[in-house]
Design a protein around this motif. Structure first.
Motif, short mmCIF file in Angstrom:
data_model
loop_
_atom_site.label_atom_id
_atom_site.label_comp_id
_atom_site.label_asym_id
_atom_site.label_seq_id
_atom_site.Cartn_x
_atom_site.Cartn_y
_atom_site.Cartn_z
N TYR A 1 30.71 1.69 -49.63
CA TYR A 1 31.71 1.36 -50.66
C TYR A 1 31.38 2.21 -51.89
N ARG A 2 32.31 2.53 -52.70
CA ARG A 2 32.08 3.31 -53.92
C ARG A 2 31.11 4.48 -53.65
N GLN A 3 31.41 5.21 -52.57
CA GLN A 3 30.49 6.25 -52.13
C GLN A 3 30.34 7.40 -53.13
N ASP A 4 31.32 7.58 -53.99
CA ASP A 4 31.24 8.67 -54.97
C ASP A 4 30.57 8.24 -56.27
N ASP A 5 30.00 7.04 -56.27
CA ASP A 5 29.35 6.50 -57.47
C ASP A 5 27.86 6.34 -57.20
N PRO A 6 27.01 7.25 -57.70
CA PRO A 6 25.57 7.16 -57.45
C PRO A 6 24.95 5.86 -57.94
N THR A 7 25.53 5.26 -58.97
CA THR A 7 24.96 4.00 -59.46
C THR A 7 25.09 2.89 -58.43
N ALA A 8 26.12 2.97 -57.58
CA ALA A 8 26.30 1.97 -56.54
C ALA A 8 25.18 2.08 -55.50
N THR A 9 24.83 3.30 -55.13
CA THR A 9 23.75 3.50 -54.17
C THR A 9 22.42 3.05 -54.75
N ASN A 10 22.18 3.40 -56.00
CA ASN A 10 20.92 3.00 -56.65
C ASN A 10 20.82 1.48 -56.79
N ALA A 11 21.93 0.85 -57.15
CA ALA A 11 21.92 -0.60 -57.32
C ALA A 11 21.70 -1.30 -55.98
N LEU A 12 22.34 -0.79 -54.92
CA LEU A 12 22.14 -1.38 -53.60
C LEU A 12 20.69 -1.23 -53.16
N PHE A 13 20.12 -0.05 -53.37
CA PHE A 13 18.73 0.18 -52.99
C PHE A 13 17.81 -0.81 -53.71
N HIS A 14 18.06 -1.05 -54.99
CA HIS A 14 17.25 -1.99 -55.75
C HIS A 14 17.36 -3.39 -55.17
N GLU A 15 18.59 -3.80 -54.79
CA GLU A 15 18.79 -5.13 -54.22
C GLU A 15 18.04 -5.28 -52.89
N ILE A 16 18.17 -4.26 -52.03
CA ILE A 16 17.53 -4.33 -50.72
C ILE A 16 16.01 -4.24 -50.86
N ASP A 17 15.55 -3.39 -51.75
CA ASP A 17 14.11 -3.26 -51.98
C ASP A 17 13.52 -4.60 -52.46
N THR A 18 14.24 -5.27 -53.32
CA THR A 18 13.79 -6.59 -53.80
C THR A 18 13.70 -7.58 -52.64
N ALA A 19 14.73 -7.59 -51.79
CA ALA A 19 14.75 -8.51 -50.67
C ALA A 19 13.65 -8.19 -49.66
N PHE A 20 13.46 -6.91 -49.37
CA PHE A 20 12.47 -6.53 -48.36
C PHE A 20 11.04 -6.75 -48.85
N ARG A 21 10.83 -6.68 -50.14
CA ARG A 21 9.50 -7.00 -50.66
C ARG A 21 9.22 -8.50 -50.54
N GLU A 22 10.29 -9.29 -50.58
CA GLU A 22 10.12 -10.72 -50.30
C GLU A 22 9.71 -10.92 -48.84
N ASP A 23 10.34 -10.18 -47.93
CA ASP A 23 9.95 -10.24 -46.52
C ASP A 23 8.50 -9.81 -46.34
N LYS A 24 8.13 -8.73 -47.02
CA LYS A 24 6.77 -8.21 -46.91
C LYS A 24 5.74 -9.26 -47.30
N ALA A 25 6.00 -9.97 -48.39
CA ALA A 25 5.08 -11.02 -48.83
C ALA A 25 4.97 -12.13 -47.80
N ILE A 26 6.10 -12.50 -47.21
CA ILE A 26 6.11 -13.58 -46.21
C ILE A 26 5.33 -13.18 -44.97
N VAL A 27 5.61 -12.00 -44.41
CA VAL A 27 4.96 -11.63 -43.14
C VAL A 27 3.48 -11.32 -43.34
#
Length: 353
Positions: free
Chosen positions: A276-302
């Protein structure tokens, strides 16, 4: 035990630059480097055949990788091509090399029998090459847990509502009641979960404008032993998402590459691409931040899970309904290990002992 006759992610291509790049994979110390002449990635056992010095302490020179102890140089195939002060090179002066392929921004390595290393078996991920439709960012974690625990985590998504409440989670009831179809395949499994008429989670609403209720999907393909491909998204309810997911809404693709380092540590390679909003770099950066936050939660759990399992073992653990995909995944890996064990013992797969 690790499956050896399989392609694993060794590194992101961007990680392997001018200097020797060491990484232990499936218990094997490996050093990666780029051949100065061709630019192609090579992989050698991180052990000089002279005095056993790790080659990672050396440097890349025009002829190949130079040992940092006595200056012996090895080419991409592991053959010694130069010994300082010695004209004759013994035929045994070589180190083990491993098949490697650079594809889709990833470096893949084969640690098993070299003659079985068929590049056609490498998981294809063309989305890494389509930056216009799927702009993405990538990451790698060193995780103090078995790679199988991380794959377990990806196979049972009911944890999203509890571990990731502020990002990709959503309503716990919707996750528990999700419609899920699991289909075993020759090399793993495929499953899809539908959360119909559910509230969009915070990550979705931050990214795009959505109605109060959406039809949400989570599609996963597991390719044994360590690759998971994910397509997740949501569309306003009532717009026929089940029949056509290529509509305006929220959509992301994630590549997951899980490579063992040891029995209780691994490397987690992942990328997040927004649809979505593929021509907007801020969208990609914001998504990466969201996923990185979530995956670090997974990392702590496992990591905490691994510490507990190491201390207390797996005795008394039970399976529940949401473990269906995880159980199929574990069976696929066990089949691969059993086949390798039988082959090493001189028995074809499926034959008696």
């Amino acid at each position: 035990m690790f499956v050896k006759n399989a392609w694993y992610v060794a590194a992101w291509a961007s990680e392997v630059e001018a200097a020797p790049f060491p990484r232990t994979l499936c218990g094997v110390p490996v050093v990666l480097f780029r051949d100065p002449g061709t630019g192609k990635v090579a992989a050698l056992l991180d052990r000089c055949c002279h005095r056993g010095t790790p080659l990672r302490f050396g440097q890349v020179v025009p002829e190949g990788l130079e040992c940092g102890y006595h200056g012996m140089v090895f080419d991409a195939a592991g053959a010694c091509v130069r010994i300082p002060g010695q004209a004759s090179i013994p035929p045994k002066a070589r180190v083990q090399s491993f098949p490697v392929v650079e594809q889709d921004e990833l470096v893949w390595i084969w640690l098993g029998e070299p003659e079985q290393a068929d590049p056609a078996r490498i998981v294809s991920y063309p989305f890494h090459n389509d930056h216009a439709a799927w702009p993405h960012k990538c990451q790698v974690y060193h995780v103090k847990a078995s790679s199988m625990l991380l794959v377990d985590n990806l196979m049972d998504l009911t944890h999203l509502a509890f571990v990731h409440k502020n990002t990709i989670g959503g309503n716990p009831k919707a996750h528990v009641e999700a419609r899920m179809t699991v289909t075993p395949t020759d090399d793993g499994l495929h499953f899809i979960r539908w959360l119909m008429d559910s509230a969009p989670p915070p990550t979705y609403t931050k990214a795009v404008s959505l109605a109060d209720r959406i039809d949400r999907w989570m599609e996963f393909q597991y390719i044994a032993p360590g690759t998971v491909l994910q397509w997740t998204g949501g569309i306003d309810s009532g717009k026929g998402a089940v029949e056509n997911r290529n509509q305006p809404g929220f959509s992301l693709r994630i590549f997951h590459g899980l490579t063992p380092e040891t029995e209780t540590t691994c490397f987690y390679f992942w990328s997040a691409a927004n649809g979505y909003r593929q021509d907007d770099p801020t969208a990609t950066n914001a998504l990466f931040h969201e996923i990185d936050t979530a995956f670090r939660e997974d990392k702590a759990i496992v990591e905490a899970q691994q510490a507990m399992l190491t201390d207390r073992g797996e005795q008394g653990l039970i399976d529940i309904v949401s473990d269906a995909a995880r159980i199929h995944m574990r069976r696929a890996v066990k089949r691969m290990i059993a086949a390798e064990t039988q082959a090493e013992a001189g028995h074809p797969p499926g034959a008696g002992a």
